[in-house]
Scaffold this motif. Structure first.
Motif, PDB file in Angstrom:
ATOM      1  N   GLU A  80       0.899  18.114   5.889  1.00  0.00           N
ATOM      2  CA  GLU A  80       0.992  18.196   7.335  1.00  0.00           C
ATOM      3  C   GLU A  80      -0.106  17.347   7.982  1.00  0.00           C
ATOM      4  O   GLU A  80       0.135  16.659   8.981  1.00  0.00           O
ATOM      5  N   THR A  81      -1.296  17.376   7.398  1.00  0.00           N
ATOM      6  CA  THR A  81      -2.390  16.561   7.914  1.00  0.00           C
ATOM      7  C   THR A  81      -2.036  15.078   7.837  1.00  0.00           C
ATOM      8  O   THR A  81      -2.249  14.317   8.787  1.00  0.00           O
ATOM      9  N   ARG A  82      -1.477  14.653   6.701  1.00  0.00           N
ATOM     10  CA  ARG A  82      -1.066  13.260   6.543  1.00  0.00           C
ATOM     11  C   ARG A  82      -0.004  12.891   7.569  1.00  0.00           C
ATOM     12  O   ARG A  82      -0.061  11.824   8.194  1.00  0.00           O
ATOM     13  N   LYS A  83       0.973  13.766   7.733  1.00  0.00           N
ATOM     14  CA  LYS A  83       2.081  13.496   8.651  1.00  0.00           C
ATOM     15  C   LYS A  83       1.584  13.328  10.082  1.00  0.00           C
ATOM     16  O   LYS A  83       2.013  12.418  10.805  1.00  0.00           O
ATOM     17  N   ILE A  84       0.674  14.205  10.492  1.00  0.00           N
ATOM     18  CA  ILE A  84       0.156  14.151  11.850  1.00  0.00           C
ATOM     19  C   ILE A  84      -0.780  12.962  12.031  1.00  0.00           C
ATOM     20  O   ILE A  84      -0.786  12.292  13.065  1.00  0.00           O
ATOM     21  N   ALA A  85      -1.581  12.680  10.996  1.00  0.00           N
ATOM     22  CA  ALA A  85      -2.589  11.624  11.122  1.00  0.00           C
ATOM     23  C   ALA A  85      -1.996  10.225  11.105  1.00  0.00           C
ATOM     24  O   ALA A  85      -2.545   9.314  11.756  1.00  0.00           O
ATOM     25  N   ARG A 207     -10.847  17.797  12.169  1.00  0.00           N
ATOM     26  CA  ARG A 207     -10.928  19.253  12.105  1.00  0.00           C
ATOM     27  C   ARG A 207      -9.544  19.887  12.256  1.00  0.00           C
ATOM     28  O   ARG A 207      -8.694  19.368  12.988  1.00  0.00           O
ATOM     29  N   ASP A 208      -9.362  21.019  11.572  1.00  0.00           N
ATOM     30  CA  ASP A 208      -8.096  21.741  11.690  1.00  0.00           C
ATOM     31  C   ASP A 208      -8.191  22.790  12.797  1.00  0.00           C
ATOM     32  O   ASP A 208      -9.183  22.842  13.535  1.00  0.00           O
ATOM     33  N   HIS A 209      -7.174  23.635  12.903  1.00  0.00           N
ATOM     34  CA  HIS A 209      -7.113  24.596  14.005  1.00  0.00           C
ATOM     35  C   HIS A 209      -8.219  25.644  13.941  1.00  0.00           C
ATOM     36  O   HIS A 209      -8.524  26.292  14.941  1.00  0.00           O
ATOM     37  N   THR A 210      -8.831  25.810  12.766  1.00  0.00           N
ATOM     38  CA  THR A 210      -9.932  26.768  12.633  1.00  0.00           C
ATOM     39  C   THR A 210     -11.277  26.154  12.988  1.00  0.00           C
ATOM     40  O   THR A 210     -12.285  26.859  13.054  1.00  0.00           O
ATOM     41  N   GLY A 211     -11.296  24.848  13.190  1.00  0.00           N
ATOM     42  CA  GLY A 211     -12.543  24.164  13.484  1.00  0.00           C
ATOM     43  C   GLY A 211     -13.223  23.594  12.258  1.00  0.00           C
ATOM     44  O   GLY A 211     -14.251  22.908  12.372  1.00  0.00           O
ATOM     45  N   THR A 238     -12.541   4.638  16.333  1.00  0.00           N
ATOM     46  CA  THR A 238     -12.399   5.545  15.183  1.00  0.00           C
ATOM     47  C   THR A 238     -12.734   6.970  15.587  1.00  0.00           C
ATOM     48  O   THR A 238     -12.032   7.923  15.215  1.00  0.00           O
ATOM     49  N   LYS A 239     -13.783   7.136  16.358  1.00  0.00           N
ATOM     50  CA  LYS A 239     -14.168   8.464  16.847  1.00  0.00           C
ATOM     51  C   LYS A 239     -13.051   9.075  17.696  1.00  0.00           C
ATOM     52  O   LYS A 239     -12.674  10.237  17.503  1.00  0.00           O
ATOM     53  N   LYS A 240     -12.510   8.289  18.624  1.00  0.00           N
ATOM     54  CA  LYS A 240     -11.434   8.783  19.491  1.00  0.00           C
ATOM     55  C   LYS A 240     -10.208   9.180  18.666  1.00  0.00           C
ATOM     56  O   LYS A 240      -9.546  10.191  18.956  1.00  0.00           O
ATOM     57  N   THR A 241      -9.902   8.376  17.668  1.00  0.00           N
ATOM     58  CA  THR A 241      -8.722   8.656  16.842  1.00  0.00           C
ATOM     59  C   THR A 241      -8.906   9.935  16.036  1.00  0.00           C
ATOM     60  O   THR A 241      -7.984  10.745  15.926  1.00  0.00           O
ATOM     61  N   ALA A 242     -10.099  10.136  15.464  1.00  0.00           N
ATOM     62  CA  ALA A 242     -10.370  11.363  14.715  1.00  0.00           C
ATOM     63  C   ALA A 242     -10.238  12.577  15.632  1.00  0.00           C
ATOM     64  O   ALA A 242      -9.701  13.622  15.230  1.00  0.00           O
ATOM     65  N   GLN A 243     -10.707  12.452  16.859  1.00  0.00           N
ATOM     66  CA  GLN A 243     -10.593  13.548  17.814  1.00  0.00           C
ATOM     67  C   GLN A 243      -9.135  13.813  18.185  1.00  0.00           C
ATOM     68  O   GLN A 243      -8.725  14.971  18.332  1.00  0.00           O
ATOM     69  N   ALA A 244      -8.340  12.745  18.307  1.00  0.00           N
ATOM     70  CA  ALA A 244      -6.921  12.901  18.648  1.00  0.00           C
ATOM     71  C   ALA A 244      -6.155  13.582  17.521  1.00  0.00           C
ATOM     72  O   ALA A 244      -5.297  14.443  17.758  1.00  0.00           O
ATOM     73  N   ASP A 248      -4.245  17.302  17.587  1.00  0.00           N
ATOM     74  CA  ASP A 248      -2.861  17.519  17.159  1.00  0.00           C
ATOM     75  C   ASP A 248      -2.768  18.531  16.022  1.00  0.00           C
ATOM     76  O   ASP A 248      -1.708  19.137  15.803  1.00  0.00           O
ATOM     77  N   LEU A 249      -3.852  18.714  15.286  1.00  0.00           N
ATOM     78  CA  LEU A 249      -3.888  19.731  14.225  1.00  0.00           C
ATOM     79  C   LEU A 249      -4.204  21.118  14.775  1.00  0.00           C
ATOM     80  O   LEU A 249      -4.241  22.097  14.021  1.00  0.00           O
TER      81      LEU A 249
END
Length: 257
Positions: A80-85, A207-211, A238-244, A248-249
């Motif tokens: 799911e992380t791969r799919k979203i990222a 980060r995931d939904h738990t932080g 890169t920072k903005k993308t990681a936050q995005a 979504d996670l």
């Protein structure tokens, strides 16, 4: 290849078509002596991979254990992380035209589970599935930094330098701890020529939904392309993308709650 491991996997494969089986069922289907089947089944049961249900003295059946559900959930989360990222990684690559990786932790290694390649003539040759010790490369180092003190201490007691059986020296431990402190303070990791000469890597936490930090978003390329305004742009995007990706996670910063 270890034959016992292969035979144990053959046993597990049987449960794809039949949900519960006796020792005799397994022995017959695999043409395996009962003592051998029993030994392998007992080992799988002891690790929670198989579950034994005793209906009567003569009716003992085995089903898949909850350990597989736990492992399956981990795989599902990773997928799911791969799919979203991935679409975010593609967009980032189009903006900065450098290779983008997604890295997760697996025990004491970082694993590169996704990649978007640039169209630069001079570029790094990496692959999905690549593994690296956690103290080498910006992506793995960032993951190590966010694992907590107990994990870090355990890692520093193991032998990882160049895959040789030697412990970390006191100087190496001190340097790694210093880098970790810097990563936690700055919120990102940088590596210079650690995996390939004359290259740089920059990573930010996902980060995931738990932080919790579940992955690192890493960009890398020849050092000569990462300086000045271009280097600042790469870092900021890169920072903005990681936050995005984190958003979504399901990750919410405190001010978003």
């Amino acid at each position: 290849m270890n034959q016992s491991v292969l035979k144990a996997l053959d046993i597990l494969d049987l449960f794809i078509k039949q949900h519960d089986m006796t020792l005799s069922d397994i022995s017959k289907k695999l043409d395996m002596p009962k003592p051998t089947a029993y030994r392998l089944i007992s080992a799988l049961e002891s690790r929670g991979v198989l579950h034994k249900q005793k209906y009567s003295e003569h009716d003992i059946r085995y089903t898949l254990g909850l350990k597989l559900l736990e492992l399956g959930n981990i795989v599902s989360e990773q997928l799911e992380t791969r799919k979203i990222a991935y679409p975010h990684m593609e967009a980032l690559c189009q903006k900065i035209n450098e290779v983008v990786h997604l890295v997760i932790i697996d025990q004491f290694e970082g694993v590169y589970i996704e990649k978007v390649e640039s169209n630069q003539t001079l570029r790094l040759h990496t692959r999905i599935g690549k593994r690296s010790p956690l103290h080498i490369g910006s992506g793995p180092k960032l993951l190590l930094a966010y694992q907590g003190q107990d994990f870090i201490e355990d890692y520093l007691q193991t032998s990882h330098f160049s895959n040789v059986s030697e412990p970390f020296s006191m100087a190496a431990k001190s340097e790694i701890k210093k880098e970790i402190a810097g990563i936690l303070q700055n919120g990102y990791a940088v590596s210079y020529g650690e995996q390939d000469a004359e290259t740089i890597g920059i990573s930010y936490p996902v980060r995931d939904h738990t932080g919790q930090v579940c992955a690192s978003l890493a960009v890398s390329g020849p050092t000569i392309r990462f300086f000045g305004e271009r280097g600042q742009q790469i870092q900021e995007e890169t920072k903005k993308t990681a936050q995005a990706i984190s958003k979504d996670l399901g990750y919410k910063k405190r001010e978003d709650i």
